[in-house]
Write a protein that holds these residues in place. Structure first.
Motif, mmCIF file in Angstrom:
data_model
loop_
_atom_site.group_PDB
_atom_site.id
_atom_site.type_symbol
_atom_site.label_atom_id
_atom_site.label_comp_id
_atom_site.label_asym_id
_atom_site.label_seq_id
_atom_site.Cartn_x
_atom_site.Cartn_y
_atom_site.Cartn_z
ATOM 1 N N GLY A 169 54.682 60.476 48.875
ATOM 2 C CA GLY A 169 54.164 60.077 50.178
ATOM 3 C C GLY A 169 54.656 60.965 51.308
ATOM 4 O O GLY A 169 54.367 60.701 52.470
ATOM 5 N N SER A 170 55.394 62.025 50.985
ATOM 6 C CA SER A 170 55.897 62.946 52.004
ATOM 7 C C SER A 170 54.828 63.974 52.355
ATOM 8 O O SER A 170 53.846 64.139 51.623
ATOM 9 C CB SER A 170 57.152 63.661 51.500
ATOM 10 N N LYS A 171 55.043 64.669 53.459
ATOM 11 C CA LYS A 171 54.113 65.738 53.829
ATOM 12 C C LYS A 171 54.822 66.836 54.601
ATOM 13 O O LYS A 171 55.763 66.579 55.359
ATOM 14 C CB LYS A 171 52.928 65.195 54.630
ATOM 15 N N TYR A 172 54.359 68.056 54.361
ATOM 16 C CA TYR A 172 54.868 69.241 55.058
ATOM 17 C C TYR A 172 53.850 69.615 56.121
ATOM 18 O O TYR A 172 52.665 69.828 55.826
ATOM 19 C CB TYR A 172 55.058 70.379 54.059
ATOM 20 N N VAL A 173 54.310 69.663 57.384
ATOM 21 C CA VAL A 173 53.433 70.009 58.501
ATOM 22 C C VAL A 173 54.023 71.230 59.181
ATOM 23 O O VAL A 173 55.085 71.150 59.807
ATOM 24 C CB VAL A 173 53.316 68.845 59.512
ATOM 25 N N GLY A 174 53.351 72.385 59.048
ATOM 26 C CA GLY A 174 53.911 73.583 59.657
ATOM 27 C C GLY A 174 53.163 74.835 59.261
ATOM 28 O O GLY A 174 51.980 74.795 58.900
ATOM 29 N N THR A 175 53.871 75.949 59.293
ATOM 30 C CA THR A 175 53.248 77.248 59.056
ATOM 31 C C THR A 175 53.394 77.691 57.600
ATOM 32 O O THR A 175 54.321 77.294 56.904
ATOM 33 C CB THR A 175 53.868 78.319 59.971
ATOM 34 N N TRP A 176 52.435 78.541 57.199
ATOM 35 C CA TRP A 176 52.379 79.077 55.849
ATOM 36 C C TRP A 176 52.157 80.583 55.913
ATOM 37 O O TRP A 176 51.583 81.098 56.887
ATOM 38 C CB TRP A 176 51.223 78.444 55.061
ATOM 39 N N ALA A 177 52.617 81.281 54.890
ATOM 40 C CA ALA A 177 52.389 82.720 54.799
ATOM 41 C C ALA A 177 52.162 83.092 53.340
ATOM 42 O O ALA A 177 53.037 82.863 52.490
ATOM 43 C CB ALA A 177 53.570 83.497 55.377
ATOM 44 N N ASN A 178 50.964 83.616 53.055
ATOM 45 C CA ASN A 178 50.620 84.047 51.693
ATOM 46 C C ASN A 178 50.852 82.958 50.647
ATOM 47 O O ASN A 178 51.377 83.206 49.568
ATOM 48 C CB ASN A 178 51.401 85.305 51.319
ATOM 49 N N GLY A 179 50.473 81.757 51.005
ATOM 50 C CA GLY A 179 50.555 80.642 50.071
ATOM 51 C C GLY A 179 51.876 79.913 50.036
ATOM 52 O O GLY A 179 52.012 78.898 49.342
ATOM 53 N N GLN A 180 52.900 80.391 50.764
ATOM 54 C CA GLN A 180 54.229 79.779 50.734
ATOM 55 C C GLN A 180 54.549 79.107 52.072
ATOM 56 O O GLN A 180 54.052 79.519 53.123
ATOM 57 C CB GLN A 180 55.300 80.837 50.435
ATOM 58 N N GLN A 181 55.398 78.077 52.009
ATOM 59 C CA GLN A 181 55.879 77.438 53.232
ATOM 60 C C GLN A 181 56.825 78.404 53.939
ATOM 61 O O GLN A 181 57.866 78.772 53.394
ATOM 62 C CB GLN A 181 56.602 76.127 52.887
ATOM 63 N N GLU A 182 56.465 78.780 55.143
ATOM 64 C CA GLU A 182 57.215 79.823 55.842
ATOM 65 C C GLU A 182 57.123 79.589 57.345
ATOM 66 O O GLU A 182 56.028 79.442 57.899
ATOM 67 C CB GLU A 182 56.623 81.196 55.511
ATOM 68 N N VAL B 34 57.995 65.451 56.615
ATOM 69 C CA VAL B 34 57.981 64.033 56.954
ATOM 70 C C VAL B 34 58.080 63.197 55.684
ATOM 71 O O VAL B 34 57.258 63.328 54.774
ATOM 72 C CB VAL B 34 56.700 63.661 57.729
ATOM 73 N N HIS B 35 59.105 62.310 55.647
ATOM 74 C CA HIS B 35 59.273 61.375 54.533
ATOM 75 C C HIS B 35 58.938 59.960 55.011
ATOM 76 O O HIS B 35 58.541 59.765 56.155
ATOM 77 C CB HIS B 35 60.699 61.449 53.993
ATOM 78 N N LEU B 36 59.145 58.983 54.146
ATOM 79 C CA LEU B 36 58.736 57.619 54.479
ATOM 80 C C LEU B 36 59.551 57.028 55.622
ATOM 81 O O LEU B 36 59.016 56.323 56.468
ATOM 82 C CB LEU B 36 58.842 56.720 53.229
ATOM 83 N N ASN B 37 60.872 57.277 55.663
ATOM 84 C CA ASN B 37 61.699 56.673 56.716
ATOM 85 C C ASN B 37 62.513 57.690 57.506
ATOM 86 O O ASN B 37 63.386 57.310 58.272
ATOM 87 C CB ASN B 37 62.622 55.610 56.118
ATOM 88 N N HIS B 38 62.269 58.970 57.301
ATOM 89 C CA HIS B 38 62.934 59.998 58.088
ATOM 90 C C HIS B 38 62.160 61.306 57.960
ATOM 91 O O HIS B 38 61.235 61.406 57.141
ATOM 92 C CB HIS B 38 64.383 60.197 57.620
ATOM 93 N N ARG B 39 62.516 62.261 58.779
ATOM 94 C CA ARG B 39 61.842 63.556 58.728
ATOM 95 C C ARG B 39 62.822 64.672 59.083
ATOM 96 O O ARG B 39 63.820 64.444 59.756
ATOM 97 C CB ARG B 39 60.635 63.584 59.663
ATOM 98 N N PHE B 40 62.487 65.874 58.609
ATOM 99 C CA PHE B 40 63.319 67.041 58.879
ATOM 100 C C PHE B 40 62.527 68.041 59.694
ATOM 101 O O PHE B 40 61.362 68.331 59.398
ATOM 102 C CB PHE B 40 63.769 67.705 57.573
ATOM 103 N N GLN B 41 63.157 68.569 60.741
ATOM 104 C CA GLN B 41 62.540 69.591 61.568
ATOM 105 C C GLN B 41 63.398 70.845 61.502
ATOM 106 O O GLN B 41 64.607 70.780 61.746
ATOM 107 C CB GLN B 41 62.404 69.128 63.024
ATOM 108 N N GLY B 42 62.789 71.967 61.174
ATOM 109 C CA GLY B 42 63.550 73.203 61.068
ATOM 110 C C GLY B 42 62.671 74.359 60.645
ATOM 111 O O GLY B 42 61.449 74.352 60.843
#
Length: 308
Positions: A134-147, A153-161
């Motif tokens: 149920g988590s999701k990654y919201v951000g930028t990508w480069a050549n198919g990779q998270q970059e 974002v998780h169910l009860n907390h999220r990480f920004q960085g």
């Protein structure tokens, strides 16, 4: 299955080979709407222009894959949907047979990617949803990779960085739904292994090191209403507070001293009234009064006799 499904499928170039039913132009080329069965077993039904697939059409591959969308000179161009043999699906923009622009890729495990594409790769801004957690990654990508900068974002907390090669790296913070933030950074640690005379660096998953936690604001539940008062008879005897007398104790404690004083005064008055000395004095005084009265009478009698 590759990371993006089995999309490495080439369509056979149109030529005079194979079977065709449909319109043609003056030069005898396939033109307008038509149906074709290609020598490799693929089929196409849709629009042609000057002998090439051009416009909207449906291309079916012999392995079960199919494309429904727009073509330009035999190449997927514009908006279209490609369903791959493994069941994964892409819906979005195409440029020269490549996923390019904006689109949604649905994977067979339930994951989805919605965002920008460049030459068949996830590239730019996008959101990847993980069906299992149920988590999701919201951000930028480069050549198919998270970059780059992103939020996980998780169910009860999220990480920004910041992410580098699919992993978080550098300063960031965790934001918890209860209202606190934990700041820190992900540090990359590498293990060194010696093989013969060469050192090989083996990258490992970055480790989180917390530095501080911001002010925490906790949710406080409402206090329950005070209990309603019940009759003393129903409740029974109340517990007494230490050092504080119960009702009636004060009068009971102070009463004896006051009544003792009153009794003492009454006793003194009684003693004073019934003292034997005083009674004797009163009796003597009464006798004296009687004697005085008797003498006065005798004197009066003598005077009267003398006058006669």
């Amino acid at each position: 299955m590759s990371d993006l499904g089995s999309e490495e499928i080439e369509e056979e170039a149109e030529n005079d080979l194979g079977e065709y039913e449909g319109g043609r132009n003056e030069a005898g080329e396939r033109h307008g709407h038509g149906k074709a069965r290609l020598p490799n077993g693929d089929t196409y039904e849709g629009e042609y222009a000057n002998g090439k697939r051009n416009g909207k059409g449906l291309y079916r591959f012999k392995n079960g894959a199919r494309y429904i969308g727009e073509y330009l000179e035999n190449k997927k161009q514009g908006n279209g949907t490609f369903i791959y043999p493994d069941g994964s699906k892409y819906e979005g923009d195409w440029v020269e047979d490549q996923r390019h622009g904006n689109g949604v890729y649905s994977y067979i495990n339930g994951d989805t990617y919605t965002g920008e594409w460049f030459n068949n790769y996830r590239h730019g801004q996008g959101t990847y949803f993980y069906a299992l957690t149920g988590s999701k990654y919201v951000g930028t990508w480069a050549n198919g990779q998270q970059e780059g900068a992103a939020e996980l974002v998780h169910l009860n907390h999220r990480f920004q960085g910041k992410f580098v090669n699919k992993n978080p790296l550098g300063p960031g913070k965790y934001i918890f739904d209860i209202g606190c933030e934990q700041h820190g950074e992900y540090c990359q640690e590498e293990k060194t292994e010696e093989e013969e005379e060469e050192e090989v660096l083996i990258p490992v998953t970055p480790k989180w090191k917390a530095t501080k936690i911001t002010t925490l604001t906790l949710w406080v539940p409402e206090e329950p209403p005070p209990p309603t008062a019940t009759p003393a008879a129903a409740e029974g005897p109340l517990a007494e507070e230490p050092g504080v007398p119960a009702a009636g104790e004060e009068s009971a404690a102070e009463g004896p001293s006051e009544s003792a004083e009153a009794a003492a005064e009454a006793a003194e008055a009684t003693e004073a009234a019934s003292s034997p000395k005083d009674m004797e004095e009163e009796e003597e005084a009464a006798k004296d009064d009687q004697a005085d009265q008797a003498e006065e009478k005798e004197e009066d009698t003598k005077e009267s006799e003398l006058q006669e």
